[in-house]
Design a protein around this motif. Structure first.
Motif, PDB file in Angstrom:
ATOM      1  N   ASP A 145     -57.620-155.914 -21.395  1.00  0.00           N
ATOM      2  CA  ASP A 145     -58.685-156.450 -22.230  1.00  0.00           C
ATOM      3  C   ASP A 145     -59.867-155.492 -22.319  1.00  0.00           C
ATOM      4  O   ASP A 145     -60.937-155.866 -22.818  1.00  0.00           O
ATOM      5  CB  ASP A 145     -59.152-157.810 -21.685  1.00  0.00           C
ATOM      6  CG  ASP A 145     -59.726-157.686 -20.270  1.00  0.00           C
ATOM      7  OD1 ASP A 145     -59.515-156.634 -19.639  1.00  0.00           O
ATOM      8  OD2 ASP A 145     -60.373-158.645 -19.814  1.00  0.00           O
ATOM      9  N   ALA A 146     -59.709-154.271 -21.829  1.00  0.00           N
ATOM     10  CA  ALA A 146     -60.788-153.285 -21.832  1.00  0.00           C
ATOM     11  C   ALA A 146     -60.576-152.271 -22.942  1.00  0.00           C
ATOM     12  O   ALA A 146     -59.445-151.868 -23.242  1.00  0.00           O
ATOM     13  CB  ALA A 146     -60.869-152.575 -20.476  1.00  0.00           C
ATOM     14  N   LEU A 147     -61.684-151.850 -23.554  1.00  0.00           N
ATOM     15  CA  LEU A 147     -61.679-150.804 -24.569  1.00  0.00           C
ATOM     16  C   LEU A 147     -62.093-149.500 -23.894  1.00  0.00           C
ATOM     17  O   LEU A 147     -63.121-149.454 -23.199  1.00  0.00           O
ATOM     18  CB  LEU A 147     -62.641-151.148 -25.711  1.00  0.00           C
ATOM     19  CG  LEU A 147     -62.476-152.533 -26.350  1.00  0.00           C
ATOM     20  CD1 LEU A 147     -63.517-152.726 -27.450  1.00  0.00           C
ATOM     21  CD2 LEU A 147     -61.078-152.719 -26.898  1.00  0.00           C
ATOM     22  N   VAL A 148     -61.329-148.438 -24.109  1.00  0.00           N
ATOM     23  CA  VAL A 148     -61.565-147.164 -23.442  1.00  0.00           C
ATOM     24  C   VAL A 148     -62.015-146.131 -24.479  1.00  0.00           C
ATOM     25  O   VAL A 148     -61.467-146.063 -25.582  1.00  0.00           O
ATOM     26  CB  VAL A 148     -60.287-146.673 -22.722  1.00  0.00           C
ATOM     27  CG1 VAL A 148     -60.534-145.324 -22.037  1.00  0.00           C
ATOM     28  CG2 VAL A 148     -59.814-147.705 -21.715  1.00  0.00           C
ATOM     29  N   GLY A 149     -63.021-145.318 -24.102  1.00  0.00           N
ATOM     30  CA  GLY A 149     -63.513-144.263 -24.993  1.00  0.00           C
ATOM     31  C   GLY A 149     -64.279-144.829 -26.173  1.00  0.00           C
ATOM     32  O   GLY A 149     -63.900-144.624 -27.320  1.00  0.00           O
ATOM     33  N   ARG A 208     -65.862-154.075 -22.470  1.00  0.00           N
ATOM     34  CA  ARG A 208     -65.128-155.294 -22.835  1.00  0.00           C
ATOM     35  C   ARG A 208     -66.109-156.326 -23.376  1.00  0.00           C
ATOM     36  O   ARG A 208     -67.299-156.299 -23.045  1.00  0.00           O
ATOM     37  CB  ARG A 208     -64.364-155.865 -21.643  1.00  0.00           C
ATOM     38  CG  ARG A 208     -65.239-156.190 -20.445  1.00  0.00           C
ATOM     39  CD  ARG A 208     -64.465-156.963 -19.385  1.00  0.00           C
ATOM     40  NE  ARG A 208     -63.252-156.307 -19.005  1.00  0.00           N
ATOM     41  CZ  ARG A 208     -63.167-155.365 -18.042  1.00  0.00           C
ATOM     42  NH1 ARG A 208     -64.269-154.983 -17.398  1.00  0.00           N
ATOM     43  NH2 ARG A 208     -62.035-154.821 -17.738  1.00  0.00           N
ATOM     44  N   THR A 209     -65.618-157.216 -24.225  1.00  0.00           N
ATOM     45  CA  THR A 209     -66.450-158.285 -24.771  1.00  0.00           C
ATOM     46  C   THR A 209     -66.412-159.475 -23.828  1.00  0.00           C
ATOM     47  O   THR A 209     -65.354-159.863 -23.336  1.00  0.00           O
ATOM     48  CB  THR A 209     -65.958-158.721 -26.160  1.00  0.00           C
ATOM     49  OG1 THR A 209     -64.584-159.122 -26.076  1.00  0.00           O
ATOM     50  CG2 THR A 209     -66.095-157.587 -27.169  1.00  0.00           C
ATOM     51  N   VAL A 210     -67.581-160.055 -23.583  1.00  0.00           N
ATOM     52  CA  VAL A 210     -67.700-161.219 -22.713  1.00  0.00           C
ATOM     53  C   VAL A 210     -68.629-162.222 -23.385  1.00  0.00           C
ATOM     54  O   VAL A 210     -69.412-161.869 -24.280  1.00  0.00           O
ATOM     55  CB  VAL A 210     -68.243-160.845 -21.317  1.00  0.00           C
ATOM     56  CG1 VAL A 210     -67.301-159.902 -20.601  1.00  0.00           C
ATOM     57  CG2 VAL A 210     -69.640-160.221 -21.434  1.00  0.00           C
ATOM     58  N   MET A 242     -69.963-155.366 -22.919  1.00  0.00           N
ATOM     59  CA  MET A 242     -70.360-154.782 -21.631  1.00  0.00           C
ATOM     60  C   MET A 242     -69.836-153.349 -21.562  1.00  0.00           C
ATOM     61  O   MET A 242     -68.626-153.118 -21.468  1.00  0.00           O
ATOM     62  CB  MET A 242     -69.811-155.617 -20.480  1.00  0.00           C
ATOM     63  CG  MET A 242     -70.288-157.062 -20.462  1.00  0.00           C
ATOM     64  SD  MET A 242     -72.076-157.213 -20.254  1.00  0.00           S
ATOM     65  CE  MET A 242     -72.285-156.490 -18.629  1.00  0.00           C
ATOM     66  N   LEU A 243     -70.743-152.392 -21.623  1.00  0.00           N
ATOM     67  CA  LEU A 243     -70.390-150.982 -21.573  1.00  0.00           C
ATOM     68  C   LEU A 243     -70.527-150.464 -20.141  1.00  0.00           C
ATOM     69  O   LEU A 243     -71.456-150.859 -19.416  1.00  0.00           O
ATOM     70  CB  LEU A 243     -71.288-150.172 -22.511  1.00  0.00           C
ATOM     71  CG  LEU A 243     -71.303-150.599 -23.983  1.00  0.00           C
ATOM     72  CD1 LEU A 243     -72.294-149.757 -24.762  1.00  0.00           C
ATOM     73  CD2 LEU A 243     -69.917-150.501 -24.592  1.00  0.00           C
ATOM     74  N   TYR A 302     -74.213-151.506 -19.175  1.00  0.00           N
ATOM     75  CA  TYR A 302     -75.177-151.845 -20.228  1.00  0.00           C
ATOM     76  C   TYR A 302     -74.604-152.984 -21.064  1.00  0.00           C
ATOM     77  O   TYR A 302     -73.466-152.895 -21.549  1.00  0.00           O
ATOM     78  CB  TYR A 302     -75.458-150.635 -21.120  1.00  0.00           C
ATOM     79  CG  TYR A 302     -76.527-150.867 -22.154  1.00  0.00           C
ATOM     80  CD1 TYR A 302     -77.863-150.703 -21.856  1.00  0.00           C
ATOM     81  CD2 TYR A 302     -76.187-151.259 -23.457  1.00  0.00           C
ATOM     82  CE1 TYR A 302     -78.850-150.910 -22.809  1.00  0.00           C
ATOM     83  CE2 TYR A 302     -77.161-151.469 -24.415  1.00  0.00           C
ATOM     84  CZ  TYR A 302     -78.494-151.292 -24.088  1.00  0.00           C
ATOM     85  OH  TYR A 302     -79.461-151.505 -25.032  1.00  0.00           O
ATOM     86  N   ALA A 303     -75.390-154.046 -21.222  1.00  0.00           N
ATOM     87  CA  ALA A 303     -74.959-155.208 -21.999  1.00  0.00           C
ATOM     88  C   ALA A 303     -75.521-155.091 -23.415  1.00  0.00           C
ATOM     89  O   ALA A 303     -76.735-155.179 -23.609  1.00  0.00           O
ATOM     90  CB  ALA A 303     -75.431-156.500 -21.344  1.00  0.00           C
TER      91      ALA A 303
END
Length: 395
Positions: free
Chosen positions: A167-171, A192-194, A203-204, A227-228
């Protein structure tokens, strides 16, 4: 209310409802077509599409209802005159101002609907639309954007990620150019989006924020571990929406706040200090909206409320009424825009409809005395037009 009043009210009410539904439907369809991208480009369901488009209906109804009332008044009076009913009423001793009673009843109902829409329903619908668009944006970022693609999320916002792991986005790469004076670039190793407290965040982790000041070569780079990024910030427009630096608190625009919040606004709020004029314009625009149905109805009645036997004179009166209503609406919009900068312009939002109400009522009650005076005042303007029309007929 006697039988005559009920007869006139029935004709006017049916015409107003038909016009309101027809005009609202046509404009709603044109606006709905602009949101088809929700399905084709953002992967949303038909239900979300309908919800987003239907939330614009309160604003449409509030804007169209006074115009529909004006048009229904013209239609009803023109029909009564065409069937010689106004002439019969006049011969029976029914004064023109006496016929206004059913129209006033219909206007009061219209004004209540407009006030309800502008004061209560519209702010709630705009707020719901803001929250819904935020959720759509979060879903779009997490589930619709494809790996390796650069996609425009909003005007001036470009989003990209290299790949998705679980569920995580990379790069992650995001460029925000909505504020030309301070464009920003976000780079993060993953994110990822929360959702928290009904809000959506991206959330970066382990990245930088690069900001470049306009007309300078200075670039500030901020490094962060976490960083949110509030996704609701991406739904704001460049005219005053809150930026991404608002942290975890959503700052709603003036049109998205309830009327009670505008009346009891905290003067120490930072966003209010920046956009005080917009808060003032929004509040007075809502409070004055209920006056325009009365102004438009009385303008129509003052124009053709009396029985007339000449078709040319009646058409000229109808055209004059349309021009006056159009000028009043344009002037009100200009006053609303100017009230962002000037408190006096906010007063014009009330002065314009009240002046139209007073002048139209005076013309209805004292038309026999005022009409010759008005004819003398308008003669320098109408004589050249009459001569020009005669010249065209001879040609």
């Amino acid at each position: 209310m006697n039988r005559l009043d009920r007869y006139i009210l029935k004709i006017a009410a049916v015409a107003a409802i038909v016009l309101l539904l027809g005009l609202t439907g046509v404009i709603w369809v044109t606006q709905a077509l602009r949101e088809v991208d929700l399905i084709t480009g953002k992967g949303q369901t038909v239900l979300i599409f309908l919800t987003v488009t239907l939330l614009s209906l309160p604003a449409l109804i509030a804007g169209i209802a006074p115009v529909a009332l004006f048009m229904s008044t013209l239609y009803t009076l023109n029909r009564l005159n065409g069937d010689s009913e106004l002439i019969v009423m006049n011969a029976a001793g029914v004064a023109p101002h006496r016929i206004t009673r059913p129209f006033i009843a219909l206007t009061i109902a219209t004004s209540i609907v407009v006030a309800w829409m502008t004061i209560s329903v519209m702010p709630a619908s705009f707020r719901m639309l803001r929250d819904l668009i935020t959720l759509i944006r979060a879903d779009f970022v997490a589930n619709v954007v494809k790996e390796g693609q650069f996609v425009s999320l909003d005007s001036g916002v470009t989003f990209h990620y290299r790949e998705k792991v679980g569920d995580a986005l990379v790069g992650i790469f995001m460029q925000d150019r909505r504020d030309p004076a301070q464009p920003a670039i976000y780079l993060a190793e993953r994110g990822r989006t929360v959702e928290a407290e009904g809000q959506s965040f991206l959330m970066l982790e382990k990245g930088t924020i690069q900001r470049e000041a306009k007309n300078t070569t200075t670039t500030s780079i901020i490094s962060f571990e976490r960083y949110a990024l509030n996704l609701s910030a991406l739904t704001g427009d460049s005219s005053g929406g809150p930026g991404e630096g608002d942290g975890d608190k959503v700052v709603y625009k003036p049109r998205e706040r309830s009327t009670w919040q505008l009346l009891n606004q905290d003067p120490n709020e930072s966003y209010y200090k920046i956009q005080e004029g917009r808060f003032r314009a929004e509040l007075h625009n809502r409070l004055s909206a209920a006056l325009y149905p009365f102004a438009f109805m009385l303008i129509a009645f003052a124009a053709i409320g009396e029985a007339r036997t000449t078709r040319q004179g009646r058409m000229f009166a109808i055209q004059s009424a349309i021009l006056i209503v159009g000028a009043t609406r344009i002037a009100a919009y200009a006053a609303w825009t100017a009230s962002v900068r000037s408190p006096f312009a906010a007063a014009l939002l009330y002065i314009l409809p009240l002046a139209a109400i007073v002048l139209s009522a005076a013309f209805i009650l004292y038309g026999e005395r005022l009409r010759p005076v008005l004819a003398r005042l308008m003669a320098p303007l109408t004589q050249p037009l009459i001569g020009l029309a005669a010249r065209f007929r001879r040609a």
